[in-house]
Design a protein around this motif. Structure first.
Motif, mmCIF file in Angstrom:
data_model
loop_
_atom_site.group_PDB
_atom_site.id
_atom_site.type_symbol
_atom_site.label_atom_id
_atom_site.label_comp_id
_atom_site.label_asym_id
_atom_site.label_seq_id
_atom_site.Cartn_x
_atom_site.Cartn_y
_atom_site.Cartn_z
ATOM 1 N N ALA A 79 0.388 -0.863 -0.091
ATOM 2 C CA ALA A 79 -0.019 0.171 -0.256
ATOM 3 C C ALA A 79 0.950 1.270 -0.158
ATOM 4 C CB ALA A 79 -0.596 -0.341 1.123
ATOM 5 N N PRO A 80 0.132 2.226 -0.399
ATOM 6 C CA PRO A 80 1.525 3.921 -0.777
ATOM 7 C C PRO A 80 1.900 3.465 0.638
ATOM 8 C CG PRO A 80 -0.872 3.679 -2.112
ATOM 9 C CD PRO A 80 -1.019 2.992 -1.162
ATOM 10 N N ARG A 94 5.901 4.217 1.127
ATOM 11 C CA ARG A 94 6.646 6.252 0.934
ATOM 12 C C ARG A 94 7.337 6.048 1.597
ATOM 13 N NH1 ARG A 94 3.095 7.350 4.382
ATOM 14 N NH2 ARG A 94 1.494 8.166 2.045
ATOM 15 N N LEU A 125 3.489 8.756 -6.056
ATOM 16 C CA LEU A 125 3.183 7.507 -5.563
ATOM 17 C C LEU A 125 1.780 7.559 -6.107
ATOM 18 C CD1 LEU A 125 3.537 5.101 -3.848
ATOM 19 C CD2 LEU A 125 3.271 6.247 -1.868
ATOM 20 N N PRO A 143 -2.346 5.013 -5.795
ATOM 21 C CA PRO A 143 -2.310 3.429 -5.273
ATOM 22 C C PRO A 143 -2.666 2.633 -6.913
ATOM 23 C CG PRO A 143 -3.515 5.348 -4.471
ATOM 24 C CD PRO A 143 -3.034 5.809 -5.033
ATOM 25 N N TRP A 195 -2.051 -2.863 -3.979
ATOM 26 C CA TRP A 195 -0.297 -2.959 -5.051
ATOM 27 C C TRP A 195 -0.646 -0.687 -4.959
ATOM 28 C CZ3 TRP A 195 2.742 -5.673 -7.158
ATOM 29 C CH2 TRP A 195 2.280 -6.811 -7.754
ATOM 30 N N SER A 196 0.966 -0.327 -5.749
ATOM 31 C CA SER A 196 1.092 0.929 -5.742
ATOM 32 C C SER A 196 1.973 1.721 -6.877
ATOM 33 C CB SER A 196 1.697 1.528 -4.436
ATOM 34 O OG SER A 196 1.501 0.672 -2.738
#
Length: 285
Positions: A15-16, A20, A32, A34, A39-40
């Protein structure tokens, strides 16, 4: 795909909010976004690569796009517990590089007309490392390694993404193989859930790295003998990789080595700091 289309996307199986802090350490401007369930996707803002031997935004010594994003994927993967898939294209070829932890990256390439030029075993390894269905998904992936006069390189990458969609991948509209880097950057810039990743200096890097370690699956390993052993291994692996990347003028591989060294040094510092803090706290009771 046009003759001048050069671009890349970095798909991260996380996930973001998890991606990050690690993405900051690349020291590259990224968007960045989603990209489906779990997934990102990272969209590069610059173009530090070359085409047809001419320098890209990275100036003299810039490398082909596959080497640049392959280095980025490796740097992200060694600093995390999730795999990173770099998708790239340059008008003459298209392909991917999958990086997962400290394992050797695996990749595949197609010529512009869709002719496969990779190893079939690489595609099977790709499916295994991503935990794809060993029957349906792997069979679909193997189909991408066979000759098909109606499928160009752009179509091959879309087929790859179609297989990954069964694992949750869903790229936002406009972020598609074959688009130019400028087009990808423009699309990412207007997506409502996009956020900018920028290098904010080593102080913030240290902070986000410690946050990542404490909240990740390696939390129980950040203190004591095991933590020091891991830190030693990271520094030992990172120093020669950084020097090799510098000699080759490979920004991606140098970044991967530097990330390993930084993580190792942070591991030592964090273990010592927490050990000292624990001792002071204990003595003060």
């Amino acid at each position: 795909m046009t003759a001048t289309s050069v671009g890349a996307l970095l798909l991260c199986r996380a996930a973001p909010q998890t991606v990050r802090p690690v993405a900051h350490l690349l020291q590259e401007g990224m968007s960045l976004v989603p990209a489906g369930d779990g997934w990102s996707v990272l969209v590069p803002e610059g173009k530090p690569w070359r085409r047809d031997g001419s320098p890209g935004d990275g100036g003299v010594g810039a490398e082909p796009v596959d080497r640049v994003v392959g280095g980025w994927a490796t740097a992200l993967a060694v600093g995390s517990s999730w795999p990173v898939l770099a998708l790239w294209w340059d008008g003459d070829r298209s392909g991917y590089t999958l990086a997962a932890g400290f394992r050797r990256p695996v990749g595949y390439t197609w010529l512009a007309d869709g002719t496969p030029v990779g190893e079939d075993e690489a595609m099977r390894t790709f499916g295994i490392r991503l935990g794809l269905d060993p029957v349906l998904d792997v069979q679909a992936l193997e189909g991408l390694t066979r000759a098909d006069p109606e499928a160009d390189a752009d179509t091959r990458l879309r087929g790859l993404l179609a297989v990954l969609s069964r694992s949750g991948v869903e790229l936002p509209p406009g972020l598609a193989p074959g688009e130019s880097a400028d087009r990808l950057r423009s699309v990412a810039g207007i997506l409502p859930q996009a956020e900018q990743i920028e290098w904010a200096g080593w102080r913030d890097a240290v902070r986000v790295e410690l946050d990542t370690v404490e909240s990740g699956s390696l939390g129980p390993w950040v203190l004591g003998p095991r933590a020091r052993a891991i830190a030693s291994a990271q520094v030992a692996a990172g120093l020669p990789l950084t020097l090799w990347g510098a000699r080759r003028r490979s920004g991606g591989w140098a970044a991967a080595g530097l990330l390993l060294v930084v993580q190792g040094l942070l591991g030592f510092a964090y273990d010592r700091f927490r050990g000292s803090a624990g001792g002071s706290w204990s003595s003060g009771r």
